[in-house]
Motif scaffolding. Structure first.
Motif, PDB file in Angstrom:
ATOM      1  N   LEU A 224       0.861  -1.369   0.102  1.00 18.43           N
ATOM      2  CA  LEU A 224      -0.091   0.146   0.082  1.00 18.43           C
ATOM      3  C   LEU A 224       0.832   1.139   0.127  1.00 18.43           C
ATOM      4  N   ALA A 225       1.938   1.181   0.845  1.00 16.89           N
ATOM      5  CA  ALA A 225       2.780   2.567   1.013  1.00 16.89           C
ATOM      6  C   ALA A 225       3.461   2.764  -0.430  1.00 16.89           C
ATOM      7  N   ASN A 226       3.850   1.480  -0.969  1.00 20.54           N
ATOM      8  CA  ASN A 226       4.610   1.791  -2.329  1.00 20.54           C
ATOM      9  C   ASN A 226       3.651   2.312  -3.527  1.00 20.54           C
ATOM     10  N   GLU A 227       2.526   1.896  -3.422  1.00 26.42           N
ATOM     11  CA  GLU A 227       1.636   2.357  -4.368  1.00 26.42           C
ATOM     12  C   GLU A 227       1.310   3.756  -4.266  1.00 26.42           C
ATOM     13  N   LEU A 228       1.159   4.209  -3.119  1.00 30.03           N
ATOM     14  CA  LEU A 228       1.026   5.408  -3.063  1.00 30.03           C
ATOM     15  C   LEU A 228       2.033   6.479  -3.120  1.00 30.03           C
ATOM     16  N   GLY A 229       3.268   6.116  -3.469  1.00 30.92           N
ATOM     17  CA  GLY A 229       4.499   6.818  -3.713  1.00 30.92           C
ATOM     18  C   GLY A 229       5.487   6.944  -2.898  1.00 30.92           C
ATOM     19  N   PHE A 230       5.421   6.007  -1.534  1.00 27.51           N
ATOM     20  CA  PHE A 230       6.419   6.144  -0.634  1.00 27.51           C
ATOM     21  C   PHE A 230       7.935   5.492  -1.551  1.00 27.51           C
ATOM     22  N   SER A 231       8.965   6.098  -0.963  1.00 31.18           N
ATOM     23  CA  SER A 231      10.204   5.526  -1.632  1.00 31.18           C
ATOM     24  C   SER A 231      10.369   4.321  -1.062  1.00 31.18           C
ATOM     25  N   LYS A 232      10.560   4.061   0.268  1.00 34.62           N
ATOM     26  CA  LYS A 232      10.836   2.983   1.172  1.00 34.62           C
ATOM     27  C   LYS A 232       9.866   2.642   1.925  1.00 34.62           C
ATOM     28  N   ALA A 233       9.479   1.334   2.021  1.00 35.86           N
ATOM     29  CA  ALA A 233       8.339   0.824   2.976  1.00 35.86           C
ATOM     30  C   ALA A 233       8.928  -0.600   3.416  1.00 35.86           C
ATOM     31  N   ARG A 234       8.870  -0.716   5.026  1.00 32.60           N
ATOM     32  CA  ARG A 234       9.384  -2.014   5.429  1.00 32.60           C
ATOM     33  C   ARG A 234       8.692  -2.091   6.669  1.00 32.60           C
ATOM     34  N   HIS A 235       7.984  -3.490   6.896  1.00 33.88           N
ATOM     35  CA  HIS A 235       7.373  -3.650   8.288  1.00 33.88           C
ATOM     36  C   HIS A 235       7.878  -4.837   9.160  1.00 33.88           C
ATOM     37  N   TYR A 236       8.113  -4.269  10.359  1.00 34.00           N
ATOM     38  CA  TYR A 236       8.969  -5.314  11.206  1.00 34.00           C
ATOM     39  C   TYR A 236       7.902  -5.622  12.101  1.00 34.00           C
ATOM     40  N   GLU A 237       8.099  -7.061  12.371  1.00 35.15           N
ATOM     41  CA  GLU A 237       7.399  -7.715  13.591  1.00 35.15           C
ATOM     42  C   GLU A 237       7.897  -7.649  14.982  1.00 35.15           C
ATOM     43  N   ILE A 238       7.313  -7.136  15.850  1.00 37.84           N
ATOM     44  CA  ILE A 238       7.890  -7.206  17.121  1.00 37.84           C
ATOM     45  C   ILE A 238       6.885  -7.554  18.298  1.00 37.84           C
ATOM     46  N   GLY A 239       7.423  -7.657  19.583  1.00 41.92           N
ATOM     47  CA  GLY A 239       6.559  -8.342  20.491  1.00 41.92           C
ATOM     48  C   GLY A 239       6.095  -9.693  20.173  1.00 41.92           C
ATOM     49  N   GLY A 240       7.137 -10.728  19.733  1.00 41.58           N
ATOM     50  CA  GLY A 240       6.813 -11.886  19.204  1.00 41.58           C
ATOM     51  C   GLY A 240       6.086 -12.193  18.402  1.00 41.58           C
ATOM     52  N   GLY A 241       5.998 -11.312  17.303  1.00 41.56           N
ATOM     53  CA  GLY A 241       5.091 -11.319  16.218  1.00 41.56           C
ATOM     54  C   GLY A 241       3.678 -10.961  16.514  1.00 41.56           C
ATOM     55  N   LEU A 242       3.285 -10.649  17.787  1.00 42.12           N
ATOM     56  CA  LEU A 242       1.967  -9.932  17.908  1.00 42.12           C
ATOM     57  C   LEU A 242       1.667  -8.618  17.449  1.00 42.12           C
ATOM     58  N   MET A 243       2.792  -7.815  17.371  1.00 41.44           N
ATOM     59  CA  MET A 243       2.911  -6.304  16.850  1.00 41.44           C
ATOM     60  C   MET A 243       3.507  -6.294  15.702  1.00 41.44           C
ATOM     61  N   GLY A 244       3.295  -5.016  15.125  1.00 42.70           N
ATOM     62  CA  GLY A 244       3.971  -4.798  14.055  1.00 42.70           C
ATOM     63  C   GLY A 244       4.135  -3.204  13.611  1.00 42.70           C
ATOM     64  N   ASN A 245       5.202  -2.790  13.097  1.00 43.33           N
ATOM     65  CA  ASN A 245       5.564  -1.300  12.920  1.00 43.33           C
ATOM     66  C   ASN A 245       6.044  -0.976  11.507  1.00 43.33           C
ATOM     67  N   LEU A 246       5.288  -0.449  10.647  1.00 39.88           N
ATOM     68  CA  LEU A 246       5.279  -0.040   9.235  1.00 39.88           C
ATOM     69  C   LEU A 246       6.231   1.119   9.322  1.00 39.88           C
ATOM     70  N   VAL A 247       7.376   1.181   8.624  1.00 38.20           N
ATOM     71  CA  VAL A 247       8.301   2.379   8.674  1.00 38.20           C
ATOM     72  C   VAL A 247       8.215   2.601   6.892  1.00 38.20           C
ATOM     73  N   ALA A 248       7.778   3.808   6.757  1.00 33.14           N
ATOM     74  CA  ALA A 248       7.765   4.386   5.290  1.00 33.14           C
ATOM     75  C   ALA A 248       8.217   5.606   5.020  1.00 33.14           C
ATOM     76  N   THR A 249       9.282   5.818   3.992  1.00 28.30           N
ATOM     77  CA  THR A 249       9.894   7.063   3.705  1.00 28.30           C
ATOM     78  C   THR A 249       9.058   7.877   2.466  1.00 28.30           C
ATOM     79  N   ARG A 250       8.749   8.899   2.508  1.00 23.40           N
ATOM     80  CA  ARG A 250       8.076   9.697   1.450  1.00 23.40           C
ATOM     81  C   ARG A 250       9.420   9.790   0.257  1.00 23.40           C
TER      82      ARG A 250
END
Length: 250
Positions: A224-250
């Motif tokens: 989704l982030a890449n389709e909208l034009g973000f130059s980089k997008a990476r999703h990190y699984e944290i908390g044993g995989g229960l949580m996640g954090n998307l980091v996207a650079t415009r």
């Protein structure tokens, strides 16, 4: 085993998810008085670690102008305030007046000099009241999953973020790992709902499983982030995989 954070708005799974702004605001208002206590209790305080990670991934720096979108009672905004310092500016935006009232009260009671740089705004995440390329960093904590139109929300984030800057989005992880899914479901049924019932909020929090089911996986968030034009997008699984954090650079 990691515990679940309860940093989330409430919808009932016994009926369709609330669609109108008025319905969602009413539900937020009902949980606002016990929101922070439940977060600490149900996550055993781990949500504070995850939120600090989200702030770090935002790359906010001294003097930056930053936005905490769907700010709730202000946890991420307070952390951002310390990051950007006196020269910076933090805007906490939420559609729940009650949550913003609690955030403002916390700003006074947990006073630090840098908190003068925080402004609270009642607003719509799908129609942000800011000009293009306005913010140096944006955070979203447990908000994107509950928005009616995630594509529109991410498009607005892209619009108001400066080129080269980041958005950091912390939320429950919609895992493709069957073991993680089992743990999430067990904890919702055996920890989250029973504890929420002690506060008279069992119905509000039984929606959690369906909200995760209807969310996007990490790969889908990256797409989704890449389709909208973000130059980089990476999703990190944290908390044993229960949580996640998307980091996207415009």
């Amino acid at each position: 085993m990691a515990s679940l954070s309860l940093s989330l708005p409430a919808f009932s799974s016994s009926r369709p998810l609330a669609r109108s702004s008025n319905e969602r605001q009413a539900l937020f208002s009902r949980i606002a008085p016990v929101y922070d206590n439940l977060n600490d209790l149900l996550s055993l305080g781990q949500h504070r670690i995850w939120k600090r990670m989200a702030i770090s991934w935002s790359a906010a720096r001294k003097g930056d102008w930053v936005l905490d979108l769907c700010c709730g009672s202000g946890d991420l905004a307070f952390l951002l305030s310390q990051k950007v310092g006196f020269e910076g500016k933090v805007t906490g935006l939420d559609f729940s007046r009650e949550q913003l009232s609690i955030a403002s009260a916390r700003q006074d009671s947990f006073w630090k000099p840098c908190y003068k740089n925080i402004a609270w705004i009642e607003g719509d995440a799908l129609d942000l009241p800011f000009p293009d390329s306005y913010f140096d960093a944006i955070t979203v904590g447990y908000g994107l999953r509950n928005l009616v139109d995630k594509h529109a929300a991410m498009k607005e984030v892209f619009r108001v973020l400066k080129p080269g800057s980041r958005v950091s989005i912390l939320d429950f992880n919609k895992s493709t790992n069957s073991s993680v899914v089992f743990i999430q479901e067990w904890m919702i049924n055996n920890v989250v709902v029973p504890v929420a019932s002690n506060y008279g909020l069992a119905e509000e929090y039984t929606y959690l499983k369906s909200s995760i089911d209807n969310f996007l996986t990490g790969k889908e968030l990256e797409k989704l982030a890449n389709e909208l034009g973000f130059s980089k997008a990476r999703h990190y699984e944290i908390g044993g995989g229960l949580m996640g954090n998307l980091v996207a650079t415009r």
